[in-house]
Design an enzyme around this catalytic site. Sequence first.
Site, PDB file in Angstrom:
ATOM      1  N   ALA A  72       0.851  -1.323  -0.132  1.00 48.06           N
ATOM      2  CA  ALA A  72       0.080  -0.189  -0.086  1.00 48.06           C
ATOM      3  C   ALA A  72       0.775   1.261   0.141  1.00 48.06           C
ATOM      4  O   ALA A  72       0.353   2.514   0.173  1.00 48.06           O
ATOM      5  CB  ALA A  72      -1.070  -0.056   1.096  1.00 48.06           C
ATOM      6  N   ILE A  79       6.440   2.329  -3.786  1.00 50.99           N
ATOM      7  CA  ILE A  79       7.003   1.227  -4.838  1.00 50.99           C
ATOM      8  C   ILE A  79       5.746   0.244  -4.858  1.00 50.99           C
ATOM      9  O   ILE A  79       5.626  -0.544  -5.972  1.00 50.99           O
ATOM     10  CB  ILE A  79       8.164   0.985  -4.561  1.00 50.99           C
ATOM     11  CG1 ILE A  79       9.099   2.426  -4.460  1.00 50.99           C
ATOM     12  CG2 ILE A  79       8.892   0.117  -5.771  1.00 50.99           C
ATOM     13  CD1 ILE A  79      10.760   2.200  -3.966  1.00 50.99           C
ATOM     14  N   SER A 137      10.751   4.235   5.649  1.00 49.11           N
ATOM     15  CA  SER A 137      11.666   4.397   4.806  1.00 49.11           C
ATOM     16  C   SER A 137      12.002   5.888   4.381  1.00 49.11           C
ATOM     17  O   SER A 137      12.456   6.139   3.474  1.00 49.11           O
ATOM     18  CB  SER A 137      10.756   4.020   3.285  1.00 49.11           C
ATOM     19  OG  SER A 137       9.484   4.958   3.022  1.00 49.11           O
ATOM     20  N   THR A 168      18.387  -0.908  -0.779  1.00 48.52           N
ATOM     21  CA  THR A 168      18.466   0.430  -1.585  1.00 48.52           C
ATOM     22  C   THR A 168      19.950   0.555  -2.058  1.00 48.52           C
ATOM     23  O   THR A 168      20.844   0.215  -1.084  1.00 48.52           O
ATOM     24  CB  THR A 168      18.043   1.526  -0.727  1.00 48.52           C
ATOM     25  OG1 THR A 168      18.248   2.790  -0.854  1.00 48.52           O
ATOM     26  CG2 THR A 168      18.075   1.149   0.960  1.00 48.52           C
ATOM     27  N   TYR A 194      18.330   4.859   8.815  1.00 49.25           N
ATOM     28  CA  TYR A 194      17.546   4.150   7.818  1.00 49.25           C
ATOM     29  C   TYR A 194      18.504   3.248   7.023  1.00 49.25           C
ATOM     30  O   TYR A 194      18.197   1.976   6.967  1.00 49.25           O
ATOM     31  CB  TYR A 194      16.765   5.244   6.763  1.00 49.25           C
ATOM     32  CG  TYR A 194      16.252   4.628   5.847  1.00 49.25           C
ATOM     33  CD1 TYR A 194      15.132   3.628   5.435  1.00 49.25           C
ATOM     34  CD2 TYR A 194      17.159   4.877   4.279  1.00 49.25           C
ATOM     35  CE1 TYR A 194      14.969   3.139   4.383  1.00 49.25           C
ATOM     36  CE2 TYR A 194      16.637   4.392   3.286  1.00 49.25           C
ATOM     37  CZ  TYR A 194      15.808   3.342   2.971  1.00 49.25           C
ATOM     38  OH  TYR A 194      15.336   2.918   1.849  1.00 49.25           O
ATOM     39  N   SER A 195      19.420   3.632   6.363  1.00 38.81           N
ATOM     40  CA  SER A 195      20.266   2.887   5.378  1.00 38.81           C
ATOM     41  C   SER A 195      21.013   1.719   6.188  1.00 38.81           C
ATOM     42  O   SER A 195      21.125   0.725   5.662  1.00 38.81           O
ATOM     43  CB  SER A 195      21.365   3.801   4.624  1.00 38.81           C
ATOM     44  OG  SER A 195      21.981   4.512   5.355  1.00 38.81           O
ATOM     45  N   TYR A 198      17.577  21.169   1.099  1.00 36.21           N
ATOM     46  CA  TYR A 198      18.787  20.890   2.048  1.00 36.21           C
ATOM     47  C   TYR A 198      20.115  21.442   1.370  1.00 36.21           C
ATOM     48  O   TYR A 198      20.463  21.221   0.369  1.00 36.21           O
ATOM     49  CB  TYR A 198      18.878  19.501   2.377  1.00 36.21           C
ATOM     50  CG  TYR A 198      17.901  18.951   3.322  1.00 36.21           C
ATOM     51  CD1 TYR A 198      17.635  19.620   4.531  1.00 36.21           C
ATOM     52  CD2 TYR A 198      17.286  17.711   3.167  1.00 36.21           C
ATOM     53  CE1 TYR A 198      16.840  19.011   5.310  1.00 36.21           C
ATOM     54  CE2 TYR A 198      16.455  17.102   4.301  1.00 36.21           C
ATOM     55  CZ  TYR A 198      16.196  17.831   5.067  1.00 36.21           C
ATOM     56  OH  TYR A 198      15.246  17.245   6.304  1.00 36.21           O
TER      57      TYR A 198
HETATM   58  N1  NAD Z   1      11.599   5.219  -2.623  1.00 39.32           N
HETATM   59  C1  NAD Z   1      12.739   5.104  -2.823  1.00 39.32           C
HETATM   60  O1  NAD Z   1      13.183   5.765  -3.817  1.00 39.32           O
HETATM   61  C2  NAD Z   1      13.374   3.680  -2.538  1.00 39.32           C
HETATM   62  C3  NAD Z   1      14.532   3.418  -3.023  1.00 39.32           C
HETATM   63  C4  NAD Z   1      15.242   2.258  -2.944  1.00 39.32           C
HETATM   64  C5  NAD Z   1      14.622   1.382  -1.963  1.00 39.32           C
HETATM   65  N2  NAD Z   1      13.434   1.559  -1.294  1.00 39.32           N
HETATM   66  C6  NAD Z   1      12.855   0.475  -0.473  1.00 39.32           C
HETATM   67  O2  NAD Z   1      11.546   0.053  -1.264  1.00 39.32           O
HETATM   68  C7  NAD Z   1      10.901  -0.421  -0.121  1.00 39.32           C
HETATM   69  C8  NAD Z   1       9.562   0.533  -0.506  1.00 39.32           C
HETATM   70  O3  NAD Z   1       9.854   1.916  -0.120  1.00 39.32           O
HETATM   71  P1  NAD Z   1       8.867   2.855  -0.477  1.00 39.32           P
HETATM   72  O4  NAD Z   1       9.099   4.304  -0.862  1.00 39.32           O
HETATM   73  O5  NAD Z   1       7.686   2.404  -1.361  1.00 39.32           O
HETATM   74  O6  NAD Z   1       8.049   3.148   1.138  1.00 39.32           O
HETATM   75  P2  NAD Z   1       6.810   3.617   1.506  1.00 39.32           P
HETATM   76  O7  NAD Z   1       7.074   4.227   2.909  1.00 39.32           O
HETATM   77  O8  NAD Z   1       6.161   4.547   0.695  1.00 39.32           O
HETATM   78  O9  NAD Z   1       5.988   2.471   2.002  1.00 39.32           O
HETATM   79  C9  NAD Z   1       6.165   1.468   2.921  1.00 39.32           C
HETATM   80  C10 NAD Z   1       4.806   0.621   2.976  1.00 39.32           C
HETATM   81  O10 NAD Z   1       5.231  -0.314   4.041  1.00 39.32           O
HETATM   82  C11 NAD Z   1       4.127  -0.188   5.121  1.00 39.32           C
HETATM   83  N3  NAD Z   1       4.881  -0.612   6.271  1.00 39.32           N
HETATM   84  C12 NAD Z   1       5.427  -0.057   7.197  1.00 39.32           C
HETATM   85  N4  NAD Z   1       5.767  -0.506   8.226  1.00 39.32           N
HETATM   86  C13 NAD Z   1       5.109  -1.722   8.152  1.00 39.32           C
HETATM   87  C14 NAD Z   1       5.079  -2.942   9.082  1.00 39.32           C
HETATM   88  N5  NAD Z   1       5.698  -2.848  10.204  1.00 39.32           N
HETATM   89  N6  NAD Z   1       4.185  -3.810   8.702  1.00 39.32           N
HETATM   90  C15 NAD Z   1       3.662  -3.768   7.542  1.00 39.32           C
HETATM   91  N7  NAD Z   1       3.798  -2.949   6.588  1.00 39.32           N
HETATM   92  C16 NAD Z   1       4.248  -1.905   7.022  1.00 39.32           C
HETATM   93  C17 NAD Z   1       3.634   1.046   5.247  1.00 39.32           C
HETATM   94  O11 NAD Z   1       2.367   1.186   5.494  1.00 39.32           O
HETATM   95  C18 NAD Z   1       3.713   1.512   3.535  1.00 39.32           C
HETATM   96  O12 NAD Z   1       2.521   0.949   2.803  1.00 39.32           O
HETATM   97  C19 NAD Z   1      11.293  -0.107   1.177  1.00 39.32           C
HETATM   98  O13 NAD Z   1      11.855  -1.108   1.575  1.00 39.32           O
HETATM   99  C20 NAD Z   1      12.335   1.000   0.832  1.00 39.32           C
HETATM  100  O14 NAD Z   1      13.451   0.803   1.573  1.00 39.32           O
HETATM  101  C21 NAD Z   1      12.979   2.683  -1.481  1.00 39.32           C
END
Ligand code: NAD
Length: 332
Positions: free
Chosen positions: A9, A12, A83, A123, A147-148, A204
């Site tokens: 939800a 990504i 994230s 990431t 985070y990282s 920033y």
């Molecule tokens: N956004 C980017 O540019 C990017 C880049 C590289 C990697 N990532 C990785 O991709 C993944 C998704 O990133 P995103 O940007 O879509 O994140 P986001 O914050 O938009 O979505 C995270 C989702 O995880 C759910 N969530 C959080 N904690 C939870 C829990 N304890 N149990 C169940 N669900 C939970 C949230 O409700 C949310 O729907 C992450 O693992 C992030 O580290 C993101």
Amino acid sequence: MKVLITGGAGFIGSNFTEYMLKKYKNYRLTVFDAMTYASNPETINKFRKNKNFKFIKGDICDFKAVMNAVKGQDMIVHFAAESHVDRSISGPEAFIETNVKGTFNMLEAARLCGVKKFLHISTDEVYGSIKKGKSKEGDILDPTSPYSSSKASADLIALSYYKTFGLPVVITRSSNNFGPYQHPEKFMPLFITRAIECEQLPLYGDGKNVRNWIYVEDNCSGLDIVLHKGKNGEIYNVGGDVEEPNIKVAKCIVDALSRDMGLIKFVKDRLAHDRRYALNSSKLKKLGWKPKYKFEAAIGLTIQWYANNDKWWMGLKGKKFSKYYRSNYGKK
Ligand SMILES: NC(=O)c1ccc[n+]([C@@H]2O[C@H](COP(=O)([O-])OP(=O)(O)OC[C@H]3O[C@@H](n4cnc5c(N)ncnc54)[C@H](O)[C@@H]3O)[C@@H](O)[C@H]2O)c1
């Protein structure tokens, strides 16, 4: 094929769910998501009428709930995470809890249930800031923020499950994604939505931090390839072809929305702000991946999406968001 998508939800995860529902008409997808502040029910409501889609509200930190969701699944794509780097600086604990312990729960349940593929989403930030060249999958991990660091920890635990138990784990490390359904706290949607409303854009430091941008659909096609063709125990970088400093992205947004460049306001830098990330994605390209979108066209599509979907993001910018915004960037 039954696929469990954690965090489906979020940004990504929801784009990936949409991609998979369109491409694999006979797959049954279950989204497992705790619906934290980062999610939006509207994001997944559109999937609900699809008979191949199921939603479970659940927390990856709750092992019993995780076991119930994982039973009977063939593959897991694990996006769920805290994230946002800024939030990991003001409140790191949730990052360790969700990203480390939560990922451990997912792996352990996958092992006990005999899941056939576990795609762990990581990431480029795990490599840390690099001055020149591009990070390769074998490079040392040198993460900076909580985070990282929590993501790097999760990567290592995931690999240990492959090495020790033979769990069929594959990992992707993507660069900065952009596109529809991203929470307006993140750089690109924050600037787009604020520029739409003619509000200041808090940039920033000197704005020269460089990111390797990838349109979210291109990341999804990379994930699809790794899920189906990736070799167990391997890591695949998924990086866009473009490197841009934040100031250039900010100007591009202001320009596209015909706003005044004076909206851009330089603010105190993020603590330990990584200067540059860049990924070498040749390993994934060898599996047949090719990004489809050019940066300029994709940023145009993204701006258009936020302009056309103000109801989606306005709901996420309530009182709590204003408090978060003030604590990071000062007054409005
Ligand atoms: N956004 C980017 O540019 C990017 C880049 C590289 C990697 N990532 C990785 O991709 C993944 C998704 O990133 P995103 O940007 O879509 O994140 P986001 O914050 O938009 O979505 C995270 C989702 O995880 C759910 N969530 C959080 N904690 C939870 C829990 N304890 N149990 C169940 N669900 C939970 C949230 O409700 C949310 O729907 C992450 O693992 C992030 O580290 C993101």
